[in-house]
Design a protein around this motif. Structure first.
Motif, PDB file in Angstrom:
ATOM      1  N   UNK A  44       0.808  -1.220   0.000  1.00  0.00           N
ATOM      2  CA  UNK A  44       0.000   0.000   0.000  1.00  0.00           C
ATOM      3  C   UNK A  44       0.839   1.267   0.000  1.00  0.00           C
ATOM      4  N   UNK A  45       2.092   1.155   0.380  1.00  0.00           N
ATOM      5  CA  UNK A  45       2.903   2.349   0.586  1.00  0.00           C
ATOM      6  C   UNK A  45       4.053   2.455  -0.418  1.00  0.00           C
ATOM      7  N   UNK A  46       4.575   3.649  -0.541  1.00  0.00           N
ATOM      8  CA  UNK A  46       5.772   3.939  -1.326  1.00  0.00           C
ATOM      9  C   UNK A  46       6.755   4.676  -0.432  1.00  0.00           C
ATOM     10  N   UNK A  47       8.008   4.722  -0.845  1.00  0.00           N
ATOM     11  CA  UNK A  47       8.988   5.471  -0.064  1.00  0.00           C
ATOM     12  C   UNK A  47       8.927   6.948  -0.445  1.00  0.00           C
ATOM     13  N   UNK A  48       9.811   7.750   0.128  1.00  0.00           N
ATOM     14  CA  UNK A  48       9.768   9.200  -0.088  1.00  0.00           C
ATOM     15  C   UNK A  48      10.006   9.577  -1.549  1.00  0.00           C
ATOM     16  N   UNK A  49      10.660   8.688  -2.321  1.00  0.00           N
ATOM     17  CA  UNK A  49      10.914   8.949  -3.732  1.00  0.00           C
ATOM     18  C   UNK A  49       9.818   8.385  -4.630  1.00  0.00           C
ATOM     19  N   UNK A  79      13.783  -2.158   8.897  1.00  0.00           N
ATOM     20  CA  UNK A  79      12.651  -1.252   8.764  1.00  0.00           C
ATOM     21  C   UNK A  79      12.778  -0.414   7.499  1.00  0.00           C
ATOM     22  N   UNK A  80      11.629   0.006   6.974  1.00  0.00           N
ATOM     23  CA  UNK A  80      11.588   0.942   5.853  1.00  0.00           C
ATOM     24  C   UNK A  80      10.654   2.085   6.230  1.00  0.00           C
ATOM     25  N   UNK A  81      10.997   3.273   5.802  1.00  0.00           N
ATOM     26  CA  UNK A  81      10.176   4.442   6.114  1.00  0.00           C
ATOM     27  C   UNK A  81       9.330   4.794   4.906  1.00  0.00           C
ATOM     28  N   UNK A  82       8.027   4.745   5.074  1.00  0.00           N
ATOM     29  CA  UNK A  82       7.101   5.073   4.000  1.00  0.00           C
ATOM     30  C   UNK A  82       6.992   6.582   3.850  1.00  0.00           C
ATOM     31  N   UNK A  83       6.568   6.998   2.680  1.00  0.00           N
ATOM     32  CA  UNK A  83       6.312   8.413   2.458  1.00  0.00           C
ATOM     33  C   UNK A  83       5.285   8.884   3.486  1.00  0.00           C
ATOM     34  N   UNK A  85       6.458   9.206   6.688  1.00  0.00           N
ATOM     35  CA  UNK A  85       7.234   9.030   7.899  1.00  0.00           C
ATOM     36  C   UNK A  85       6.932   7.788   8.718  1.00  0.00           C
ATOM     37  N   UNK A  86       6.009   6.926   8.269  1.00  0.00           N
ATOM     38  CA  UNK A  86       5.664   5.731   9.053  1.00  0.00           C
ATOM     39  C   UNK A  86       6.745   4.671   8.875  1.00  0.00           C
ATOM     40  N   UNK A  87       7.287   4.180   9.989  1.00  0.00           N
ATOM     41  CA  UNK A  87       8.292   3.114   9.964  1.00  0.00           C
ATOM     42  C   UNK A  87       7.595   1.763   9.892  1.00  0.00           C
ATOM     43  N   UNK A  88       7.919   0.989   8.853  1.00  0.00           N
ATOM     44  CA  UNK A  88       7.244  -0.275   8.585  1.00  0.00           C
ATOM     45  C   UNK A  88       8.214  -1.447   8.593  1.00  0.00           C
ATOM     46  N   UNK A  89       7.744  -2.567   9.116  1.00  0.00           N
ATOM     47  CA  UNK A  89       8.426  -3.846   8.950  1.00  0.00           C
ATOM     48  C   UNK A  89       7.570  -4.631   7.965  1.00  0.00           C
ATOM     49  N   UNK A  90       8.029  -4.713   6.718  1.00  0.00           N
ATOM     50  CA  UNK A  90       7.234  -5.319   5.655  1.00  0.00           C
ATOM     51  C   UNK A  90       7.010  -6.803   5.912  1.00  0.00           C
ATOM     52  N   UNK A  91       5.836  -7.295   5.537  1.00  0.00           N
ATOM     53  CA  UNK A  91       5.508  -8.700   5.723  1.00  0.00           C
ATOM     54  C   UNK A  91       5.842  -9.532   4.505  1.00  0.00           C
ATOM     55  N   UNK A  92       5.436 -10.789   4.544  1.00  0.00           N
ATOM     56  CA  UNK A  92       5.644 -11.674   3.405  1.00  0.00           C
ATOM     57  C   UNK A  92       4.581 -11.376   2.352  1.00  0.00           C
ATOM     58  N   UNK A 219      -8.100   4.250   1.514  1.00  0.00           N
ATOM     59  CA  UNK A 219      -7.294   4.209   0.305  1.00  0.00           C
ATOM     60  C   UNK A 219      -6.279   5.321   0.261  1.00  0.00           C
ATOM     61  N   UNK A 220      -6.648   6.496   0.756  1.00  0.00           N
ATOM     62  CA  UNK A 220      -5.739   7.640   0.730  1.00  0.00           C
ATOM     63  C   UNK A 220      -4.572   7.482   1.688  1.00  0.00           C
ATOM     64  N   UNK A 221      -4.718   6.634   2.711  1.00  0.00           N
ATOM     65  CA  UNK A 221      -3.625   6.428   3.658  1.00  0.00           C
ATOM     66  C   UNK A 221      -2.376   5.886   2.973  1.00  0.00           C
ATOM     67  N   UNK A 222      -2.557   5.218   1.837  1.00  0.00           N
ATOM     68  CA  UNK A 222      -1.409   4.678   1.122  1.00  0.00           C
ATOM     69  C   UNK A 222      -0.649   5.763   0.360  1.00  0.00           C
ATOM     70  N   UNK A 223      -1.223   6.942   0.252  1.00  0.00           N
ATOM     71  CA  UNK A 223      -0.545   8.038  -0.432  1.00  0.00           C
ATOM     72  C   UNK A 223       0.047   9.024   0.545  1.00  0.00           C
ATOM     73  N   UNK A 224       0.370  10.197   0.053  1.00  0.00           N
ATOM     74  CA  UNK A 224       0.962  11.231   0.900  1.00  0.00           C
ATOM     75  C   UNK A 224      -0.086  11.781   1.868  1.00  0.00           C
ATOM     76  N   UNK A 225       0.333  11.934   3.131  1.00  0.00           N
ATOM     77  CA  UNK A 225      -0.571  12.477   4.149  1.00  0.00           C
ATOM     78  C   UNK A 225      -0.985  13.891   3.774  1.00  0.00           C
TER      79      UNK A 225
END
Length: 259
Positions: A44-49, A79-83, A85-92, A219-225
């Motif tokens: 659902x998420x992307x990184x800052x780029x 960990x990965x930081x989503x666009x 600022x949320x720090x995520x531990x990605x699942x399988x 749905x919008x949570x997956x984009x930029x806040x």
């Protein structure tokens, strides 16, 4: 604090609830995707780029490090930081990727438990024999997410009966269990009615409140806040819910560990 979120049937909104709470959590937090059926948070998420998150960096890489010993596993490396600022531990991505992780679930639970920040864990659907029982046993609170409906309530009650012994529900020092109802923002009776039903059945759990059924904001949570999301029914309900969830877990952290 370590807080495990789960469902008893289908996909009632665990991932959205964890995502929304993580986005507004009042202290530093890590959101971990442990759904054994395959996680959605990283998808659902992307990184800052604007690039997709790496599915190989997260639960899989942490498990590999844990097999070498807890002391060698640095959580920050996985960990990965989503666009936003949320720090995520990605699942399988696929359930078969869980093969071989079973022996290190307790170690990973310990790592999350000892983090200097709070950890919100998406455990997905919980069924008897789930490999995530060590995570739930290490949690300061277990929160079930449920939708209104006889079939959802029936599965929830059965799951609570099954967990009563491993979580020692209702006993001194036991892991507290909370319930969150995903429902319309105008539904004020739903949580009260569910609480009466569970209490009537003798389940010693706490109905924490509701999270708004708000598909557009989810749905919008997956984009930029944005300020638009901040004013959504979903986020407003998450802010109200976060206090109840934290209070439930903090009560357990003040209780000495069970021997």
């Amino acid at each position: 604090m370590l807080i495990a979120f789960a469902s008893a049937k289908g996909s009632p909104g665990v991932t959205t609830t964890v995502n929304a709470l993580g986005a507004i959590w009042p202290s530093d937090v890590v959101v971990a995707d442990f759904d054994p059926a395959g996680g959605d948070l990283a998808l659902r998420h992307r990184d800052a780029e604007g690039e997709p998150l790496d599915p190989e960096r997260g639960l899989l890489s942490l498990a590999a490090a844990a097999r070498r010993g807890v002391a060698e596993a640095n959580m920050a490396e996985h960990l990965q930081t989503a666009d936003g600022g949320l720090d995520l531990l990605a699942g399988v991505v696929r359930p078969e990727q869980l093969t071989g992780i079973g022996s290190v679930w307790p170690a990973m639970a310990t790592m999350l438990k000892t983090l200097p920040v709070d950890a919100l864990v998406d455990c997905g659907r919980i069924v008897p024999g789930t490999p995530l029982l060590p995570v739930m046993n290490a949690a300061d609170a277990v929160v079930f997410v449920v939708r209104p409906g006889i079939e959802y309530y029936a599965h929830l009650r059965e799951r609570l009966r099954w967990l009563a012994e491993p979580l020692q529900i209702g006993k001194a020092g036991s892991i507290p269990v909370g319930i969150v109802l995903v429902t319309d923002s105008r539904d004020t009776a739903g949580p009260r009615d569910l609480d009466r039903l569970l209490q009537h059945d003798g389940h010693q759990v706490t109905v924490l409140g509701r999270i708004a059924d708000d598909p557009k904001a989810a749905g919008a949570l997956a984009g930029r806040w944005s300020r638009r999301i901040d004013r959504s029914l979903l986020v407003r309900s998450a802010r109200e819910l976060s206090d109840s969830v934290r209070t439930l877990a903090q009560a357990h952290t003040r209780i000495p560990s069970r021997s």
